[in-house]
Design an enzyme around this catalytic site. Structure first.
Site, PDB file in Angstrom:
ATOM      1  N   TYR A 114      -6.854  11.888  -5.138  1.00  0.00           N
ATOM      2  CA  TYR A 114      -6.130  11.864  -3.867  1.00  0.00           C
ATOM      3  C   TYR A 114      -6.298  13.128  -3.027  1.00  0.00           C
ATOM      4  O   TYR A 114      -5.819  13.169  -1.893  1.00  0.00           O
ATOM      5  CB  TYR A 114      -4.638  11.615  -4.139  1.00  0.00           C
ATOM      6  CG  TYR A 114      -4.398  10.318  -4.854  1.00  0.00           C
ATOM      7  CD1 TYR A 114      -4.606   9.102  -4.215  1.00  0.00           C
ATOM      8  CD2 TYR A 114      -3.984  10.294  -6.181  1.00  0.00           C
ATOM      9  CE1 TYR A 114      -4.402   7.892  -4.872  1.00  0.00           C
ATOM     10  CE2 TYR A 114      -3.774   9.097  -6.848  1.00  0.00           C
ATOM     11  CZ  TYR A 114      -3.986   7.894  -6.193  1.00  0.00           C
ATOM     12  OH  TYR A 114      -3.785   6.719  -6.844  1.00  0.00           O
ATOM     13  N   ASN A 124       0.753   2.762   3.971  1.00  0.00           N
ATOM     14  CA  ASN A 124       0.154   2.991   2.673  1.00  0.00           C
ATOM     15  C   ASN A 124       1.254   2.613   1.692  1.00  0.00           C
ATOM     16  O   ASN A 124       2.151   3.405   1.418  1.00  0.00           O
ATOM     17  CB  ASN A 124      -0.276   4.449   2.489  1.00  0.00           C
ATOM     18  CG  ASN A 124      -0.944   4.679   1.154  1.00  0.00           C
ATOM     19  OD1 ASN A 124      -0.810   3.889   0.233  1.00  0.00           O
ATOM     20  ND2 ASN A 124      -1.661   5.785   1.040  1.00  0.00           N
ATOM     21  N   SER A 152      -7.834   6.669  -1.317  1.00  0.00           N
ATOM     22  CA  SER A 152      -9.011   6.428  -2.151  1.00  0.00           C
ATOM     23  C   SER A 152      -9.569   5.036  -1.841  1.00  0.00           C
ATOM     24  O   SER A 152      -8.894   4.207  -1.227  1.00  0.00           O
ATOM     25  CB  SER A 152      -8.649   6.529  -3.634  1.00  0.00           C
ATOM     26  OG  SER A 152      -7.770   5.478  -3.996  1.00  0.00           O
ATOM     27  N   PRO A 169       5.540   4.514  -2.722  1.00  0.00           N
ATOM     28  CA  PRO A 169       5.909   5.299  -3.897  1.00  0.00           C
ATOM     29  C   PRO A 169       4.841   6.286  -4.339  1.00  0.00           C
ATOM     30  O   PRO A 169       3.650   6.013  -4.253  1.00  0.00           O
ATOM     31  CB  PRO A 169       6.154   4.233  -4.977  1.00  0.00           C
ATOM     32  CG  PRO A 169       5.392   3.045  -4.521  1.00  0.00           C
ATOM     33  CD  PRO A 169       5.413   3.081  -3.032  1.00  0.00           C
ATOM     34  N   ASN A 170       5.316   7.420  -4.777  1.00  0.00           N
ATOM     35  CA  ASN A 170       4.523   8.507  -5.343  1.00  0.00           C
ATOM     36  C   ASN A 170       3.704   9.286  -4.328  1.00  0.00           C
ATOM     37  O   ASN A 170       3.088  10.289  -4.684  1.00  0.00           O
ATOM     38  CB  ASN A 170       3.620   8.010  -6.487  1.00  0.00           C
ATOM     39  CG  ASN A 170       4.424   7.443  -7.622  1.00  0.00           C
ATOM     40  OD1 ASN A 170       5.389   8.051  -8.066  1.00  0.00           O
ATOM     41  ND2 ASN A 170       4.066   6.252  -8.073  1.00  0.00           N
ATOM     42  N   ARG A 182      -0.506  15.374  -7.476  1.00  0.00           N
ATOM     43  CA  ARG A 182      -0.773  14.176  -8.273  1.00  0.00           C
ATOM     44  C   ARG A 182      -2.260  13.816  -8.216  1.00  0.00           C
ATOM     45  O   ARG A 182      -2.796  13.514  -7.156  1.00  0.00           O
ATOM     46  CB  ARG A 182       0.028  12.992  -7.732  1.00  0.00           C
ATOM     47  CG  ARG A 182      -0.272  11.698  -8.457  1.00  0.00           C
ATOM     48  CD  ARG A 182       0.425  10.517  -7.817  1.00  0.00           C
ATOM     49  NE  ARG A 182       0.017   9.297  -8.490  1.00  0.00           N
ATOM     50  CZ  ARG A 182      -0.228   8.161  -7.874  1.00  0.00           C
ATOM     51  NH1 ARG A 182      -0.077   8.069  -6.575  1.00  0.00           N
ATOM     52  NH2 ARG A 182      -0.613   7.110  -8.562  1.00  0.00           N
ATOM     53  N   ARG A 184      -6.183  -2.347  -9.052  1.00  0.00           N
ATOM     54  CA  ARG A 184      -6.045  -1.739  -7.721  1.00  0.00           C
ATOM     55  C   ARG A 184      -6.909  -2.441  -6.677  1.00  0.00           C
ATOM     56  O   ARG A 184      -6.745  -2.215  -5.488  1.00  0.00           O
ATOM     57  CB  ARG A 184      -6.413  -0.257  -7.760  1.00  0.00           C
ATOM     58  CG  ARG A 184      -5.433   0.578  -8.541  1.00  0.00           C
ATOM     59  CD  ARG A 184      -5.725   2.056  -8.369  1.00  0.00           C
ATOM     60  NE  ARG A 184      -5.118   2.832  -9.421  1.00  0.00           N
ATOM     61  CZ  ARG A 184      -3.856   3.260  -9.409  1.00  0.00           C
ATOM     62  NH1 ARG A 184      -3.082   2.977  -8.396  1.00  0.00           N
ATOM     63  NH2 ARG A 184      -3.393   3.966 -10.412  1.00  0.00           N
ATOM     64  N   GLU A 224      -3.234  -1.456   6.930  1.00  0.00           N
ATOM     65  CA  GLU A 224      -3.109  -0.989   5.549  1.00  0.00           C
ATOM     66  C   GLU A 224      -4.015   0.223   5.347  1.00  0.00           C
ATOM     67  O   GLU A 224      -5.182   0.198   5.736  1.00  0.00           O
ATOM     68  CB  GLU A 224      -3.525  -2.127   4.618  1.00  0.00           C
ATOM     69  CG  GLU A 224      -3.535  -1.814   3.160  1.00  0.00           C
ATOM     70  CD  GLU A 224      -4.011  -2.994   2.320  1.00  0.00           C
ATOM     71  OE1 GLU A 224      -4.206  -2.780   1.106  1.00  0.00           O
ATOM     72  OE2 GLU A 224      -4.209  -4.107   2.840  1.00  0.00           O
ATOM     73  N   ARG A 283     -11.996   1.442  -7.854  1.00  0.00           N
ATOM     74  CA  ARG A 283     -11.091   1.949  -8.877  1.00  0.00           C
ATOM     75  C   ARG A 283     -10.792   0.870  -9.915  1.00  0.00           C
ATOM     76  O   ARG A 283     -11.496  -0.119 -10.028  1.00  0.00           O
ATOM     77  CB  ARG A 283      -9.822   2.486  -8.210  1.00  0.00           C
ATOM     78  CG  ARG A 283     -10.194   3.648  -7.274  1.00  0.00           C
ATOM     79  CD  ARG A 283      -9.120   4.571  -6.917  1.00  0.00           C
ATOM     80  NE  ARG A 283      -8.295   4.998  -8.027  1.00  0.00           N
ATOM     81  CZ  ARG A 283      -7.030   5.320  -7.896  1.00  0.00           C
ATOM     82  NH1 ARG A 283      -6.430   5.259  -6.716  1.00  0.00           N
ATOM     83  NH2 ARG A 283      -6.328   5.723  -8.932  1.00  0.00           N
ATOM     84  N   HIS A 307      -5.320   3.429   2.587  1.00  0.00           N
ATOM     85  CA  HIS A 307      -5.417   4.012   1.237  1.00  0.00           C
ATOM     86  C   HIS A 307      -6.278   5.258   1.320  1.00  0.00           C
ATOM     87  O   HIS A 307      -7.313   5.266   1.997  1.00  0.00           O
ATOM     88  CB  HIS A 307      -6.044   3.025   0.247  1.00  0.00           C
ATOM     89  CG  HIS A 307      -5.257   1.767   0.117  1.00  0.00           C
ATOM     90  ND1 HIS A 307      -4.079   1.701  -0.608  1.00  0.00           N
ATOM     91  CD2 HIS A 307      -5.442   0.547   0.674  1.00  0.00           C
ATOM     92  CE1 HIS A 307      -3.592   0.473  -0.508  1.00  0.00           C
ATOM     93  NE2 HIS A 307      -4.390  -0.233   0.263  1.00  0.00           N
ATOM     94  N   ALA A 325       1.492   1.783  -4.852  1.00  0.00           N
ATOM     95  CA  ALA A 325       1.411   0.759  -5.896  1.00  0.00           C
ATOM     96  C   ALA A 325       1.971  -0.591  -5.446  1.00  0.00           C
ATOM     97  O   ALA A 325       1.577  -1.633  -5.970  1.00  0.00           O
ATOM     98  CB  ALA A 325       2.150   1.238  -7.148  1.00  0.00           C
TER      99      ALA A 325
END
Length: 150
Positions: free
Chosen positions: A25, A77, A105, A12-13, A20, A114, A101, A110, A103, A80
């Site tokens: 990012y 990825n 960032s 998502p996102n 964003r 997260r 997996e 963070r 990411h 969330a």
């Protein structure tokens, strides 16, 4: 490795990349990342297919079907859902495919929430904090794992 197929899943996102929170990012869009991933895949002599969804169930279905669709490894990825989805975790756990997996960032630098990944225990490894390069590193690892898995 010529018949190796890697599934790249974006959660998502991630469709909002480029606009964003660019300070976190970066300015690369999802299309930019997918283009770089496809370019590296061609260089490595493998096939890559990228998919993005904001819907948890769709990601779960794609993970469940990946083996039957001829994929040899998954790069994910989960966005969330990394921190919240037992369903994505269970789908990865049930899959016979190695998964990595990713990411953009460094999630460990963070917000506290997260820093917890529900999926990290069921994937081969985690690559975080290298921006779009995280996907390329994960693709290289997935190719090696997928080739071994064949």
């Amino acid at each position: 490795m010529p018949d190796t197929k890697i599934l790249v899943l974006h959660g998502p996102n991630l469709n909002l990349l480029g606009s964003r929170e660019p300070e976190i990012y970066g300015r690369d869009t999802l299309a930019d990342i997918d283009a770089r991933t496809s370019s590296l895949a061609a260089e490595l002599g493998v096939t890559v297919e990228a998919r993005q969804s904001n819907h948890e169930g769709e990601l779960v279905t794609w993970i469940q079907q990946a083996g039957a669709e001829g994929f040899h490894a998954v790069v994910i990825n989960a966005g969330a859902y990394t921190h919240t989805s037992v369903a994505v975790r269970d789908a990865l756990s049930a899959s016979d495919l190695p998964a990595i997996e990713v990411h953009l960032s460094n999630i460990h630098k963070r917000e506290e929430f997260r820093r917890t990944s529900l999926i990290s225990e069921v994937v081969v490894g985690q690559i975080a904090g290298f921006g779009p390069q995280s996907y390329l590193l994960a693709l290289r690892a997935a190719v090696q794992l997928g080739a071994k898995d064949k």
